[in-house]
Design an enzyme around this catalytic site. Structure first.
Site, mmCIF file in Angstrom:
data_model
loop_
_atom_site.group_PDB
_atom_site.id
_atom_site.type_symbol
_atom_site.label_atom_id
_atom_site.label_comp_id
_atom_site.label_asym_id
_atom_site.label_seq_id
_atom_site.Cartn_x
_atom_site.Cartn_y
_atom_site.Cartn_z
ATOM 1 N N HIS A 42 -32.540 -37.325 74.690
ATOM 2 C CA HIS A 42 -31.482 -37.485 75.688
ATOM 3 C C HIS A 42 -30.197 -37.450 74.861
ATOM 4 O O HIS A 42 -30.041 -38.263 73.930
ATOM 5 C CB HIS A 42 -31.650 -38.816 76.441
ATOM 6 C CG HIS A 42 -30.592 -39.091 77.474
ATOM 7 N ND1 HIS A 42 -30.890 -39.377 78.804
ATOM 8 C CD2 HIS A 42 -29.239 -39.154 77.391
ATOM 9 C CE1 HIS A 42 -29.776 -39.604 79.475
ATOM 10 N NE2 HIS A 42 -28.749 -39.465 78.627
ATOM 11 N N HIS B 278 -27.150 -37.876 72.795
ATOM 12 C CA HIS B 278 -26.445 -39.096 72.378
ATOM 13 C C HIS B 278 -25.669 -38.816 71.108
ATOM 14 O O HIS B 278 -26.068 -37.969 70.307
ATOM 15 C CB HIS B 278 -27.417 -40.259 72.160
ATOM 16 C CG HIS B 278 -28.518 -39.980 71.185
ATOM 17 N ND1 HIS B 278 -29.646 -39.272 71.525
ATOM 18 C CD2 HIS B 278 -28.666 -40.306 69.875
ATOM 19 C CE1 HIS B 278 -30.455 -39.182 70.473
ATOM 20 N NE2 HIS B 278 -29.880 -39.800 69.451
ATOM 21 N N HIS C 58 -24.147 -41.017 67.759
ATOM 22 C CA HIS C 58 -24.109 -42.291 67.046
ATOM 23 C C HIS C 58 -22.666 -42.534 66.618
ATOM 24 O O HIS C 58 -22.040 -41.639 66.039
ATOM 25 C CB HIS C 58 -24.966 -42.233 65.779
ATOM 26 C CG HIS C 58 -26.424 -41.956 66.009
ATOM 27 N ND1 HIS C 58 -27.394 -42.913 65.864
ATOM 28 C CD2 HIS C 58 -27.080 -40.815 66.359
ATOM 29 C CE1 HIS C 58 -28.591 -42.383 66.097
ATOM 30 N NE2 HIS C 58 -28.427 -41.106 66.409
ATOM 31 N N HIS D 244 -28.989 -36.754 82.515
ATOM 32 C CA HIS D 244 -29.873 -36.338 81.431
ATOM 33 C C HIS D 244 -29.606 -34.922 80.947
ATOM 34 O O HIS D 244 -29.644 -33.978 81.731
ATOM 35 C CB HIS D 244 -31.348 -36.444 81.850
ATOM 36 C CG HIS D 244 -32.283 -36.089 80.728
ATOM 37 N ND1 HIS D 244 -32.848 -37.029 79.903
ATOM 38 C CD2 HIS D 244 -32.710 -34.883 80.264
ATOM 39 C CE1 HIS D 244 -33.585 -36.425 78.981
ATOM 40 N NE2 HIS D 244 -33.528 -35.116 79.193
ATOM 41 N N ASP E 191 -27.296 -49.740 69.015
ATOM 42 C CA ASP E 191 -28.585 -49.195 68.591
ATOM 43 C C ASP E 191 -29.548 -50.341 68.290
ATOM 44 O O ASP E 191 -29.174 -51.366 67.715
ATOM 45 C CB ASP E 191 -28.391 -48.312 67.346
ATOM 46 C CG ASP E 191 -29.600 -47.430 67.064
ATOM 47 O OD1 ASP E 191 -29.492 -46.204 67.254
ATOM 48 O OD2 ASP E 191 -30.651 -47.974 66.666
ATOM 49 N N CYS F 290 -37.739 -41.015 80.447
ATOM 50 C CA CYS F 290 -36.770 -41.006 79.342
ATOM 51 C C CYS F 290 -36.151 -42.393 79.173
ATOM 52 O O CYS F 290 -35.573 -42.960 80.114
ATOM 53 C CB CYS F 290 -35.681 -39.961 79.631
ATOM 54 S SG CYS F 290 -34.289 -40.044 78.508
ATOM 55 N N ASN G 274 -27.739 -35.926 66.347
ATOM 56 C CA ASN G 274 -28.913 -35.215 65.838
ATOM 57 C C ASN G 274 -29.466 -34.334 66.950
ATOM 58 O O ASN G 274 -29.701 -34.815 68.060
ATOM 59 C CB ASN G 274 -29.973 -36.212 65.371
ATOM 60 C CG ASN G 274 -29.487 -37.050 64.202
ATOM 61 O OD1 ASN G 274 -28.823 -36.538 63.315
ATOM 62 N ND2 ASN G 274 -29.799 -38.335 64.207
ATOM 63 N N CYS H 217 -32.419 -42.603 79.942
ATOM 64 C CA CYS H 217 -32.158 -42.577 81.386
ATOM 65 C C CYS H 217 -32.391 -43.970 81.967
ATOM 66 O O CYS H 217 -31.622 -44.432 82.819
ATOM 67 C CB CYS H 217 -33.054 -41.561 82.088
ATOM 68 S SG CYS H 217 -32.505 -39.845 81.954
#
Ligand code: 5GP
Ligand code: ZN
Length: 113
Positions: A98, A100, A102, A48, A32, A6, A87, A9
């Site tokens: 994983h 997250h 934004h 994770h 990003d 990942c 998302n 990770c």
């Protein structure tokens, strides 16, 4: 994909470089790679989880959102406004599995989601 492979990770472990904006014991925030806004930072838990539907402890969700607010302050968008978006799954076009969020801002956004 295994956690060993990942990409987030690996970022959390420092095995892949990223531009870190904020870090504490449980979460890390980094810029990003393909920013969609003047400020575009990803906040992830170091541990994770695939996404928000992966039985994530609620305390950890709170830490991720708390870090998102810190990131907004660090990046100077806390007063102008910003969005925190996650998302989850196929229909939402999640591309990295994983968890997250934004943190995006730095310019006016439309009033659509
Ligand atoms: P998603 O589409 O899963 O919600 O968002 C994944 C985000 O991760 C995308 O905006 C993409 O640009 C970003 N991303 C993918 N790989 C990397 C990487 O290796 N480093 C960084 N900093 N961002 C990445
Ligand atoms: Zn991971």
């Amino acid at each position: 994909m295994s956690e060993e492979e990942c990409i987030f990770c690996k970022i959390a472990k420092g095995e892949i470089g990223s531009e870190t904006v904020y870090e504490d014991e449980n979460v890390i925030a980094f810029r990003d790679l393909n920013p969609k806004m003047p400020v575009h930072v990803l906040v992830i838990p170091k541990e994770h989880y695939d996404n928000l539907s992966d039985d994530v402890p609620e305390a950890l969700i709170g830490q991720v959102f708390g870090a998102a607010a810190r990131v907004a302050k660090i990046c100077g968008i806390d007063e102008s406004g910003y969005r925190v978006v996650s998302n989850i799954g196929k229909d939402a076009c999640q591309s990295v599995m994983h968890l997250h969020v934004h943190v995006i801002g730095g310019a006016p956004m439309g009033d659509d989601l």
